[in-house]
Design an enzyme around this catalytic site. Structure first.
Site, mmCIF file in Angstrom:
data_model
loop_
_atom_site.group_PDB
_atom_site.id
_atom_site.type_symbol
_atom_site.label_atom_id
_atom_site.label_comp_id
_atom_site.label_asym_id
_atom_site.label_seq_id
_atom_site.Cartn_x
_atom_site.Cartn_y
_atom_site.Cartn_z
ATOM 1 N N LYS A 76 3.411 2.676 16.215
ATOM 2 C CA LYS A 76 4.456 2.602 15.199
ATOM 3 C C LYS A 76 4.284 3.737 14.203
ATOM 4 C CE LYS A 76 6.167 -0.808 11.805
ATOM 5 N NZ LYS A 76 5.720 -1.940 10.965
ATOM 6 N N GLN A 77 3.098 3.874 13.668
ATOM 7 C CA GLN A 77 2.757 5.057 12.879
ATOM 8 C C GLN A 77 1.299 5.343 13.195
ATOM 9 O OE1 GLN A 77 3.088 2.395 9.013
ATOM 10 N NE2 GLN A 77 2.461 4.439 8.415
ATOM 11 N N GLU A 118 1.012 -1.039 12.920
ATOM 12 C CA GLU A 118 1.164 -2.495 13.081
ATOM 13 C C GLU A 118 1.630 -2.872 14.484
ATOM 14 O OE1 GLU A 118 3.717 -3.172 9.727
ATOM 15 O OE2 GLU A 118 2.056 -3.808 8.450
ATOM 16 N N TRP A 124 0.834 -1.205 0.000
ATOM 17 C CA TRP A 124 0.000 0.000 0.000
ATOM 18 C C TRP A 124 0.865 1.250 0.000
ATOM 19 C CZ3 TRP A 124 -1.663 3.468 4.256
ATOM 20 C CH2 TRP A 124 -0.829 3.387 5.363
ATOM 21 N N ASP A 125 2.145 1.085 0.316
ATOM 22 C CA ASP A 125 3.106 2.186 0.226
ATOM 23 C C ASP A 125 2.982 2.923 -1.100
ATOM 24 O OD1 ASP A 125 3.952 0.296 2.120
ATOM 25 O OD2 ASP A 125 6.053 0.874 1.917
#
Lengths: 769, 769
Positions: A601-602, A488, A357-358
């Site tokens: 994490k993000q 994640e 998905w990046d």
């Protein structure tokens, strides 16, 4: 690694030979052209630790997975980008010594990645075990014009040695992926040919049956004079070469020009591969090294002219952003809609697969804004062409009636990753795919795309969300259970705000476009409805019902959206409370501890707000930012850039700059100690976003491009280029003004700090600030 | 497979040769004696599909794991129970033909597992490719008296053949585990010896360096007369044998007696292994086959006398429960506290490791009630001796100060499983370990165990829970986040009721026993406190605070405990609503779909209620049962038995019986189509529990054994044996009365349907119902 490399605006420069950093440098100095890529391995033998890597776009192998405990629905394989024929190899014997820097005294060593020209240069002096001292200068490039061609000039000068020197230019297909799960080799040899001055290998991948033909030819000069030394042929399984010996005296220089061509099944039918490879190779060699190189440099010149970002007053930042743009342009050029952007590009093997998905969430805007519209369109078409596979993927997981779940990792549209918590549960990726369509159309104005391709994808995605939501009798709302968000560091959660939001937005966007399309071309729409067996009333009513009753977790009494149900049960500590010794958490904490901790994490709530920031008032953005940013440990390379953009939007220039710094030189300075495995290509696009959307404050709202620039106090000025609806402009920002240069034939209305301006064709506009 | 095997009270009987079922039958007809076990492979060559398996207790290999994506804290290995030397092999050549049932016409075939005697018998007639017809009768056993000895009588009678017959008794260590992750072999040969009539192999496992010595010797008879045919020695890497040829005529019978001995590092130091193996082997062979067999049968007779369960009027149920008891007794005999109960015993390789929470939660009560107190005590000591490793395991996950987390799967105390959602999150296993101590002491009255061993374990467990709970500012309660309960169809949930309850109970039980121990022996307690660096006031206060503020999810307005936070968001459908085609779910649904569905693999709320049913009133039990049982798909072999017991407690005899049937012949009738991989040993104990605690209604309350029996209408009568505090009694229940026979020297007070009775030593007691 900080400060190991020399700071320079256009070059990456390494002084001194550091075997301990060799793998890192092999990644950083990688070159490529979108069709193939090559780690910065030495041409000559090297017996020390190294990761040799030559990669050809699209060529993969479905490696048998390693799974501790099989779960129903797992894909059978994990696709690996294949390490392919070593085409750079030139072994050198000096008398009885093999030139091998691991076994020589390296008296001097310099390596330069010239980003302006797209060349890798290396020079060193080495003393072999017998005391022979030579000076070597190498330059190599992978042509940006002729995508199958690579070329090397390898020059060697004797400093104290008299006697025979042997050059062995070769091709080697006896290659193994370092990340092969069961130590298998993935290539079979189909055929090989070798004659004096030329050699060819055709290999085929096991299982996937991709062909790759590699050819090489070479010329040798002594001084400036072409010579024809005695060459013996080397011809063995998966290996072809020539061994050419000549005499050298102190002060004499010999140059070997090696040309290579790589053609794969993507370029040519099998029967013609050998002939075509030879023909292209010989044509290239006839044009000669210098001409190939100058054409290549011109091609890079054009790229830079349209994509460059300048930063004045901060050479380290200047080098960082150019390095990122350089690698992005090397990784994907957008000519072929069968290709995509691997998270490591052509610089390593980790992560396998090519498409995450990046691509849609991070890399897409860079290509959309800096390259021809065809490039971004091909990225969309890639997914369009995988739609059927995405529908099959959803069927494997129990969905039906044309619902599509795009894979988390793929090479050919099939899912090829298999951690259940990611593959099965990171369904938010469907949201990014819808978002990219939205982003493309608002940027390019290419409304036809929606009718011809986009809507079909959106309907399949909406059908997925319709089936994936669940009406909770308890909440009297639609919920989405059992997902993993972009963060994640949580797994299998309920009602991840980001996922719920993206699902909801996708339904809304699809409904809007259905309506809009009916207005534009009812007959075309009718044909699509029929093709998709679309029950208009029933399906759209169901979608509207979900839209009206979607559940979004929030912290009561605040404007804060809650990352997921239950997040408030977690220990309410902040990243600042962590012992620095414990970071990064993923290297110091067990997985369960990370999962039950509050650390992020993000921050996916912020990711969602970033995507749709015009939908939220500033106070909402601020409250969410202030809540999540201190809880985020940024252990994803995709995290800090988004926070930087939001901090900039909130006017917090200092914080925006601090956050920007966390990714600006991520690989150059190897913050995460993982550059040896390859570069973080997709995160590089995040750095570009942080400059353009963060400091530059670029947005599109209601079809108008606008800017709210700021400038970090560490910089004197910065500039970037933007394509927008057929326009190409350069934006230059310094402490006192913002200058626009419209480089296209059309006028364009823009806004700067909410004031409208007309940007005339081929004209500049200066706005004092 | 239902009805493939003959129903018989004491025997498992197979008629006819079915290659398709061979692996299943190899599991079902397995024999063992707690020290070693052997699948029911043929002695002679078999070229068809088969899983050859010889297993030696405690011998394992730390196989390199297969992990898709490494997570911090994962164990480095997954321990495999090792397939060891094939000691049963006897190849037979009839003229030029190898006797191989896969290549013969099998004219007749019968296999009998005689459970009363502990023997495996087989007879068949076979016609070889050349038309030679022979009749073969084989009997084999693994001695229950001399745990290292196995013996085989292999008889062959010619029916039409005249000519040479060759017998090749051999030992083979060239063995591979079928479940090896990377197709490696785990054994090295250390030495071998072979002479006429005898052969020895000593192997050593890689990495773990266990030694295993195997010896064999043999005798041959023609008719009843011992003969000495010419024997050639076979001596090659990892393989030793004799090849003995003699002449056979139609009607003549030859018997080969093969004796084998297996001694491992567990029995003997390396230097003496060869000598000791030979000595024991020859001693056994001197005693002769018949004497060994009769001693073995007597030993089984004693076992059955104390452990048998009879069911009158239902031969299929009778066979089922005897089959289960037989395998439980073969798997674990409790002489060695270094051993434990593998989920597949000695019948297959799946699951690796030997010890799961199955031992404490399911198997422990069977051994506690039917074998010498030493057996159950050794199961506890096994965990006591692993305490230090459990503390280290907790440290790896970030815990400290003596907190212990026992492994999910282990051979030596180290964790050796590596799915994060299980290894790191199924922490409820700690609860079962505390519960087994509680269960042991209330059954045996062995209060010293608490002081000497139990308390030390309980304190380490309580220290773990203290650190693992988390005070939620939101709930103002202690919560336990990120766990997986026994219901593995949920992963990474918050506040699993079962886990919270077991944690809370453990703290309470530890506090009670600290107090009690202070009363019993303050000095001993003082020494323990010092050893553990126990801060009495601080630690116990913290535990009490948690006890007083623990959060237990529940459904408001009901007595129903909620499986975990958020369960009510799930679709409220029942197992009965499922399309039968979709079951079992784990074979038909993708993992994410299972996870977000409401369906329960085994109901952990009911498991908790079962453990502590005296703490809950009947209405609470009923409401919870009525809520969870319809949502449970029983896809764990450990599920239905617990539901059967609760259904019986609630007086629902029909439901109890239906649930009982789901495990009663699980392996015999191969309900789950997985018997080929081995038997479900630990679930067999669940069937025993369903009879004794379910239908028999046996409980202990306040130190008194009581019974509330019922009898399924399908049965005329049933009986079982119970050891309790030094007593051994037989309980016999039929339609009109309950008969107790106290077989011990002590009187015992019991309760039946809440009425007290005195059960006099060596006397019976009949109670009319």
């Amino acid at each position: 690694m900080s400060s190991y490399l020399q700071v320079d605006a256009w070059n990456i420069i390494e002084y001194g030979f550091s075997p301990d950093r060799l793998r890192e440098m092999e990644s950083i100095f990688s070159i490529g052209n979108g069709k193939m890529g090559q780690r910065a391995n030495f041409e000559e033998s090297y017996s020390g630790d190294s990761l040799r890597g030559s990669y050809i776009a699209g060529i993969y192998y479905p490696d048998k997975t390693r799974v501790g405990w099989w779960k129903n629905g797992y894909p059978e394989y994990f696709a690996k980008v294949l390490n392919a024929t070593n085409w750079i190899g030139i072994d050198i014997h000096i008398g009885d010594d093999v030139l091998d820097l691991a076994r020589s005294k390296v008296l001097d060593f310099k390596r330069v990645l010239n980003m302006r020209k797209g060349t890798l240069e290396r020079e060193f002096k080495a003393e072999t075990p017998s005391g022979h001292v030579v000076m070597v200068k190498v330059i190599r490039f992978i042509s940006f014009n002729e995508k199958e061609i690579g070329a090397i000039r390898y020059s060697i000068t004797s400093l104290n040695y008299s006697g025979p020197v042997t050059f062995i230019p070769y091709l080697d297909l006896d290659i193994q992926n370092e990340d092969a799960n069961y130590d298998e080799k993935f290539w079979d040899e189909i055929t090989r040919e070798v004659r004096p001055g030329e050699a060819y290998l055709i290999g085929q991948t096991k299982k996937t049956h991709f062909f790759l033909a590699t050819g090489m030819c070479f010329e040798i000069e002594k001084g400036d004079i072409g010579i024809s030394p005695d060459c013996e042929i080397i011809d063995r399984e998966k290996y072809v070469g020539n061994s050419c010996t000549l005499q050298l005296k102190p002060g004499e220089q010999v140059n070997l020009y090696k040309y290579a061509a790589n053609l794969s099944s993507f370029d040519c039918v099998e029967e013609k591969l050998m002939q075509e490879t030879r023909s292209r190779l010989l044509k290239a060699s006839q044009r000669g090294f210098q001409k190939l190189l100058s054409d290549h440099e011109s091609a890079w010149g054009k790229k830079w002219d349209e994509s460059d970002v300048t930063i004045d007053g901060d050479p380290s930042a200047q080098q960082g952003i150019r390095f990122n743009i350089f690698h992005l342009l090397q990784t994907y050029t957008g000519e072929d809609e069968r290709l995509n952007i691997g998270p490591k590009g052509f610089t390593g093997e980790k992560y396998g697969g090519s498409t995450y998905w990046d691509t849609e969430a991070f890399a897409f805007p860079f290509y959309l804004c800096t390259t021809d519209v065809r490039v971004a369109r091909n990225l969309l078409l890639y997914r369009y062409k995988h739609l059927q596979k995405a529908i099959e993927n959803a069927e494997k997981l129990g969905f039906s009636d044309g619902a599509a779940l795009y894979p988390m990792v793929t090479m050919n549209g099939e899912e090829c990753h298999n951690e259940w918590e990611i593959t099965f549960e990171e369904i938010h990726r469907n949201g990014a795919i819808a978002y990219a369509i939205f982003n493309y159309i608002r940027h390019t104005g290419d409304e036809d795309y929606m009718m011809d391709y986009g809507l079909e994808v959106l309907i399949a995605l909406s059908r997925f969300w319709k089936q994936r939501v669940q009406f909770s009798e308890d909440k009297k709302k639609y919920v989405i259970l059992g997902v993993t968000g972009p963060n994640e560091y949580e797994n299998n959660v309920n009602n991840n705000w980001y996922t719920n939001f993206m699902a909801s937005w996708t339904l809304k966007y699809t409904l809007e476009n259905l309506e809009h399309s009916a207005d534009r071309d009812e007959r075309k729409l009718g044909r699509l409805m029929k093709k998709l067996n679309f029950n208009f009333h029933e399906e759209t009513s169901a979608w509207k019902h979900i839209l009206d009753h979607m559940y979004f977790p929030a912290i009561p009494g605040t404007r804060i959206f809650l990352q997921q149900d239950g997040y408030l049960d977690k220990e309410q500590v902040l990243a600042a409370d962590l012992d620095p010794e414990q970071r990064p958490l993923n290297q110091n904490w067990s997985w369960d501890r990370i999962l039950r901790s509050p650390f992020i994490k993000q921050a996916d709530v912020l990711q969602g707000i970033y995507f749709f920031d015009h939908q939220f008032d500033t106070e909402t953005i601020r409250e969410n930012f202030d809540y999540y940013e201190p809880r985020t440990v940024h252990e994803s390379s995709l995290s800090a850039c988004i926070h930087a953009i939001l901090a900039a939007k909130l006017g917090d220039q200092k914080r925006a700059y601090d956050l920007y710094l966390r990714t600006a030189r991520l690989d150059l300075d190897d913050y995460n100690k993982e550059v040896a495995e390859g570069l973080h290509i997709t995160s590089m696009a995040g750095t570009w976003l942080a400059i353009v959307e963060g400091f530059g404050g670029m947005r599109i709202e209601n079809g108008t491009l606008y800017f709210k620039p700021m400038i970090p106090e560490q910089w004197n000025a910065y500039s970037f280029n933007i394509r927008y609806r057929g326009n190409l402009m350069t934006v230059h920002i310094d402490r006192s003004e913002i200058k626009f240069l419209n480089r296209s034939d059309q006028d364009l209305s823009i806004k700067v700090f909410n004031k409208p301006y007309l940007l005339k064709a081929h004209s500049g506009l200066d706005i004092k600030t």
